[in-house]
Enzyme design. Structure first.
Site, PDB file in Angstrom:
ATOM      1  N   GLY A 295      -6.163   1.043   3.821  1.00 51.35           N
ATOM      2  CA  GLY A 295      -7.612   0.814   3.806  1.00 51.35           C
ATOM      3  C   GLY A 295      -8.284   1.366   2.565  1.00 51.35           C
ATOM      4  N   GLY A 296      -7.561   2.148   1.756  1.00 56.29           N
ATOM      5  CA  GLY A 296      -8.079   2.575   0.460  1.00 56.29           C
ATOM      6  C   GLY A 296      -9.070   3.722   0.503  1.00 56.29           C
TER       7      GLY A 296
ATOM      8  N   GLU B 185       0.856  -1.204   0.000  1.00 50.83           N
ATOM      9  CA  GLU B 185       0.000   0.000   0.000  1.00 50.83           C
ATOM     10  C   GLU B 185       0.885   1.245   0.000  1.00 50.83           C
ATOM     11  OE1 GLU B 185      -3.467   0.776  -0.191  1.00 50.83           O
ATOM     12  OE2 GLU B 185      -2.389   2.655  -0.430  1.00 50.83           O
TER      13      GLU B 185
ATOM     14  N   HIS C  65     -48.378  -0.497   6.575  1.00 51.76           N
ATOM     15  CA  HIS C  65     -49.083   0.766   6.415  1.00 51.76           C
ATOM     16  C   HIS C  65     -48.928   1.583   7.676  1.00 51.76           C
ATOM     17  CE1 HIS C  65     -52.024   3.617   4.994  1.00 51.76           C
ATOM     18  NE2 HIS C  65     -52.627   3.544   6.168  1.00 51.76           N
TER      19      HIS C  65
ATOM     20  N   GLY D  54      -0.475   4.419  -0.121  1.00 42.07           N
ATOM     21  CA  GLY D  54      -1.212   5.561   0.453  1.00 42.07           C
ATOM     22  C   GLY D  54      -1.722   5.248   1.843  1.00 42.07           C
TER      23      GLY D  54
HETATM   24  C1  LIG Z   1     -15.550  10.868  -2.628  1.00 31.49           C
HETATM   25  C2  LIG Z   1     -15.970   9.470  -2.957  1.00 31.49           C
HETATM   26  C3  LIG Z   1     -17.145   8.966  -2.441  1.00 31.49           C
HETATM   27  C4  LIG Z   1     -17.541   7.674  -2.758  1.00 31.49           C
HETATM   28  N1  LIG Z   1     -18.727   7.219  -2.251  1.00 31.49           N
HETATM   29  C5  LIG Z   1     -19.147   5.973  -2.572  1.00 31.49           C
HETATM   30  C6  LIG Z   1     -20.375   5.474  -2.048  1.00 31.49           C
HETATM   31  O1  LIG Z   1     -21.097   6.154  -1.317  1.00 31.49           O
HETATM   32  N2  LIG Z   1     -20.754   4.225  -2.399  1.00 31.49           N
HETATM   33  C7  LIG Z   1     -19.985   3.443  -3.227  1.00 31.49           C
HETATM   34  O2  LIG Z   1     -20.376   2.316  -3.527  1.00 31.49           O
HETATM   35  N3  LIG Z   1     -18.804   3.889  -3.725  1.00 31.49           N
HETATM   36  C8  LIG Z   1     -18.380   5.135  -3.413  1.00 31.49           C
HETATM   37  N4  LIG Z   1     -17.192   5.592  -3.909  1.00 31.49           N
HETATM   38  C9  LIG Z   1     -16.391   4.695  -4.764  1.00 31.49           C
HETATM   39  C10 LIG Z   1     -15.588   3.699  -3.904  1.00 31.49           C
HETATM   40  O3  LIG Z   1     -14.866   4.413  -2.929  1.00 31.49           O
HETATM   41  C11 LIG Z   1     -14.646   2.906  -4.796  1.00 31.49           C
HETATM   42  O4  LIG Z   1     -15.380   2.277  -5.822  1.00 31.49           O
HETATM   43  C12 LIG Z   1     -13.900   1.831  -4.005  1.00 31.49           C
HETATM   44  O5  LIG Z   1     -13.308   2.368  -2.854  1.00 31.49           O
HETATM   45  C13 LIG Z   1     -12.845   1.162  -4.892  1.00 31.49           C
HETATM   46  O6  LIG Z   1     -12.142   0.212  -4.142  1.00 31.49           O
HETATM   47  P1  LIG Z   1     -10.790  -0.412  -4.698  1.00 31.49           P
HETATM   48  O7  LIG Z   1     -10.383  -1.443  -3.710  1.00 31.49           O
HETATM   49  O8  LIG Z   1     -10.958  -0.778  -6.104  1.00 31.49           O
HETATM   50  O9  LIG Z   1      -9.757   0.790  -4.688  1.00 31.49           O
HETATM   51  P2  LIG Z   1      -9.208   1.691  -3.498  1.00 31.49           P
HETATM   52  O10 LIG Z   1     -10.026   1.615  -2.284  1.00 31.49           O
HETATM   53  O11 LIG Z   1      -8.965   3.027  -4.093  1.00 31.49           O
HETATM   54  O12 LIG Z   1      -7.817   1.004  -3.106  1.00 31.49           O
HETATM   55  C14 LIG Z   1      -6.717   1.065  -3.945  1.00 31.49           C
HETATM   56  C15 LIG Z   1      -5.481   1.256  -3.103  1.00 31.49           C
HETATM   57  O13 LIG Z   1      -4.354   0.964  -3.904  1.00 31.49           O
HETATM   58  C16 LIG Z   1      -3.307   1.838  -3.559  1.00 31.49           C
HETATM   59  N5  LIG Z   1      -2.397   1.873  -4.708  1.00 31.49           N
HETATM   60  C17 LIG Z   1      -2.646   2.347  -5.954  1.00 31.49           C
HETATM   61  N6  LIG Z   1      -1.589   2.153  -6.760  1.00 31.49           N
HETATM   62  C18 LIG Z   1      -0.640   1.548  -6.011  1.00 31.49           C
HETATM   63  C19 LIG Z   1       0.677   1.095  -6.277  1.00 31.49           C
HETATM   64  N7  LIG Z   1       1.235   1.194  -7.488  1.00 31.49           N
HETATM   65  N8  LIG Z   1       1.383   0.549  -5.254  1.00 31.49           N
HETATM   66  C20 LIG Z   1       0.829   0.418  -4.023  1.00 31.49           C
HETATM   67  N9  LIG Z   1      -0.419   0.812  -3.721  1.00 31.49           N
HETATM   68  C21 LIG Z   1      -1.147   1.368  -4.709  1.00 31.49           C
HETATM   69  C22 LIG Z   1      -4.006   3.147  -3.288  1.00 31.49           C
HETATM   70  O14 LIG Z   1      -3.237   3.967  -2.454  1.00 31.49           O
HETATM   71  C23 LIG Z   1      -5.301   2.689  -2.615  1.00 31.49           C
HETATM   72  O15 LIG Z   1      -5.203   2.695  -1.212  1.00 31.49           O
HETATM   73  C24 LIG Z   1     -16.750   6.870  -3.596  1.00 31.49           C
HETATM   74  C25 LIG Z   1     -15.540   7.356  -4.104  1.00 31.49           C
HETATM   75  C26 LIG Z   1     -15.160   8.649  -3.788  1.00 31.49           C
HETATM   76  C27 LIG Z   1     -13.863   9.173  -4.333  1.00 31.49           C
END
Ligand SMILES: Cc1cc2nc3c(=O)[nH]c(=O)nc-3n(C[C@H](O)[C@H](O)[C@H](O)COP(=O)(O)OP(=O)(O)OC[C@H]3O[C@@H](n4cnc5c(N)ncnc54)[C@H](O)[C@@H]3O)c2cc1C
Ligand SMILES: NC(=O)c1ccc[n+]([C@@H]2O[C@H](COP(=O)([O-])OP(=O)(O)OC[C@H]3O[C@@H](n4cnc5c(N)ncnc54)[C@H](O)[C@@H]3O)[C@@H](O)[C@H]2O)c1
Length: 461
Positions: free
Chosen positions: A36-37, A31, A447, A33
């Site tokens: 927890g993403g 990770e 209801h 960043g």
């Molecule tokens: C403001 C906002 C509000 C949202 N609200 C909603 C909601 O209400 N409901 C909903 O369903 N969805 C919502 N979303 C969308 C949702 O957050 C995403 O679809 C979801 O978090 C994606 O998960 P993921 O695991 O694919 O990616 P992420 O959670 O983004 O995780 C990816 C991780 O990979 C890391 N990473 C990236 N590249 C590298 C690398 N080269 N090396 C090491 N680490 C790396 C990043 O730092 C990040 O922590 C929202 C998004 C935003 C921006």
């Protein structure tokens, strides 16, 4: 022999891949960043906590209508902000610590780049782990999962101007509530933050290049939402930002329509791009689609053997419940190569937590017509049901699109209080292939609960 049985890049939904199946295996979690993403740290969870505070403020402003006199004495931004992150940050920290010192996993807190087939180099960029910042580690894995998510895109006109701007990553941590804010973009993030900041007293101007907000929504409901937004904040439709410069401590925007805009804070909400670039995917043999998403098949396999992808980096829509679903599928497939499960990409619902709230699943009316369905349509007003009447709701609607020949529901678009909750009945019906008639008739509806708006819409379809 590879260093690890499994390498996971990205700790959003990727973090949930470390299941019991890996109890006696070696797993590396990478990770770069905040641990927890997006959803936990800068997405779904904090935004909805701010939305809740905004709803409280809106309810107070609206109270007199019901004979309850109340005044909003003030908004303590630092307290609102610290309530959110005071609860979230410790969750992220403990999640990281668990991966750093917990069983079965080695956490690398840095940037991952492929340097070969299933071989990754990690440059450590963050403290808090077992490795020193600046170190580089090369590791190999029998299997690798790319779960790197997406990031905010910044229009060239803003990037090249050098003006300060916020994205959804930063705006929730502002030190003070600004007097004024421009939001560029008329999608989900723009609609949610326009609600939050306008409800908290910020003078919000939202700039949208199209003729309505929420372009993925059914056009009729999208237009109704846009009208509601126009009554709450300054909305500039069919407008582009054509120039930007610094103005005192704020920003001045030149617009394609109307006079220039001077604001304290600029928030960019013009879409999110998959994090597939700059990580050596070509070296790993992982192909990327023209729109930047990693190419996967229905099981989550990329074009490189043993390399998988899930979530925003590869999914057709960027939603947490979809990323979690894909993570569950991939978690199974990693350990059951002869019994692969598939992603379910139909009937994926979504909600927009603005004011009013919006929720959708399935086809829009336009898409259903284009697909050649013989459709029926019902628009049911909240205000025409008992609870909606009690709420004196004048704007809420439930729109259903049905197939006239089968009685099945093709799409649903809700706008109004609790839209994201009420729509679940329709999601259920569509997922299990129930007809509108059966769902309406074969169960009791309490209801006079607000859910009667769904019952009446189904009966009218
Ligand atoms: C403001 C906002 C509000 C949202 N609200 C909603 C909601 O209400 N409901 C909903 O369903 N969805 C919502 N979303 C969308 C949702 O957050 C995403 O679809 C979801 O978090 C994606 O998960 P993921 O695991 O694919 O990616 P992420 O959670 O983004 O995780 C990816 C991780 O990979 C890391 N990473 C990236 N590249 C590298 C690398 N080269 N090396 C090491 N680490 C790396 C990043 O730092 C990040 O922590 C929202 C998004 C935003 C921006
Ligand atoms: N409640 C939720 O589920 C939720 C909340 C927030 C974000 N998300 C996810 O995050 C994704 C990204 O959200 P988003 O709002 O950034 O993207 P979006 O695709 O929803 O909207 C982007 C908007 O920016 C406009 N735009 C693009 N380029 C522009 C430019 N140069 N100038 C002016 N306007 C421009 C588009 O016309 C569109 O209205 C969403 O698609 C969604 O999947 C989900």
């Amino acid at each position: 022999m590879a260093d690890y049985d499994l390498i996971i890049i990205g700790t959003g939904s990727g973090n949930s891949l470390v299941t019991e199946d890996f109890a006696d295996k070696k797993v590396a979690v990478i990770e770069r960043g905040i641990f927890g993403g997006t959803c936990l740290n800068v997405g779904c969870i904090p935004t909805k906590m701010f939305v809740y505070a905004a709803e409280v403020a809106t309810t107070i402003r609206d109270a007199a209508r019901f004979g309850v006199d109340a005044t909003l004495d003030g908004v303590r931004w630092p307290d609102i902000r610290d309530r959110v992150f005071g609860r979230i940050d410790p969750i992220s920290d403990s999640g990281r610590d668990y991966r750093v010192s917990g069983p079965h996993t080695t956490a690398y807190l840095g940037q991952a780049t492929f340097v070969g087939e299933r071989e990754v180099e990690v440059e450590i960029t963050r403290p808090g782990g077992a490795h020193a910042v600046g170190q580089k580690h090369r590791i190999t894995g029998d299997q690798v999962v790319i779960a790197t998510g997406s990031r905010a895109t910044i229009p060239e006109v803003i990037e090249s101007s050098g003006v300060p701007y916020e994205t959804s990553d930063t705006v929730m941590r502002l030190p003070d509530l600004p007097r004024s804010m421009a939001i560029i973009g008329g999608g989900v993030i723009g609609a949610e933050f326009a609600h939050v900041f306008s409800a908290l007293g910020v003078q919000v101007t939202q700039v949208q290049r199209g003729d309505r907000l929420l372009h993925r929504l059914d056009a009729e409901v999208g237009t109704l939402f846009t009208q509601q937004a126009q009554q709450q904040w300054d909305l500039r439709l069919n407008t582009q930002v054509v120039g930007a410069s610094r103005s005192g401590t704020g920003v001045r925007l030149e617009l394609s329509e109307g006079s220039p805009l001077e604001v304290d804070v600029l928030l960019i909400a013009t879409g999110r791009a998959p994090n597939s670039d700059g990580m050596g995917l070509e070296v790993a043999g992982v192909q990327v689609r023209p729109d930047g998403r990693v190419q996967v098949d229905e099981h989550g396999r990329t074009t490189a053997g043993g390399v998988w992808a899930l979530g925003d980096v590869s999914a057709p829509v960027q939603l947490k419940h979809l990323a979690n679903h894909e993570a569950r599928v991939v978690a199974h497939n990693l350990v059951h190569p002869d019994d692969l499960r598939s992603f379910a990409h139909t009937n994926v619902p979504a909600a927009v937590f603005s004011h009013p709230q919006v929720a959708m699943v399935g086809l829009t009316e336009e898409a259903a017509r284009e697909a050649g369905h013989d459709i029926t349509v019902k628009l049911q007003r909240y205000g025409d049901t008992a609870y909606g009447w009690a709420m004196e709701d004048t704007t809420g609607v439930v729109k259903l699109i049905g197939d006239a020949s089968t009685g099945l529901i093709l799409g649903a678009h809700f706008m109004g209080p609790h839209a994201s909750t009420l729509i679940q009945t329709v999601i259920h019906a569509m997922s299990f292939g129930q007809t509108a008639e059966d769902v309406a008739r074969d169960q009791f509806w309490i209801h006079p609960a607000l859910a009667e708006v769904v019952e009446n819409a189904l009966l009218g379809l």
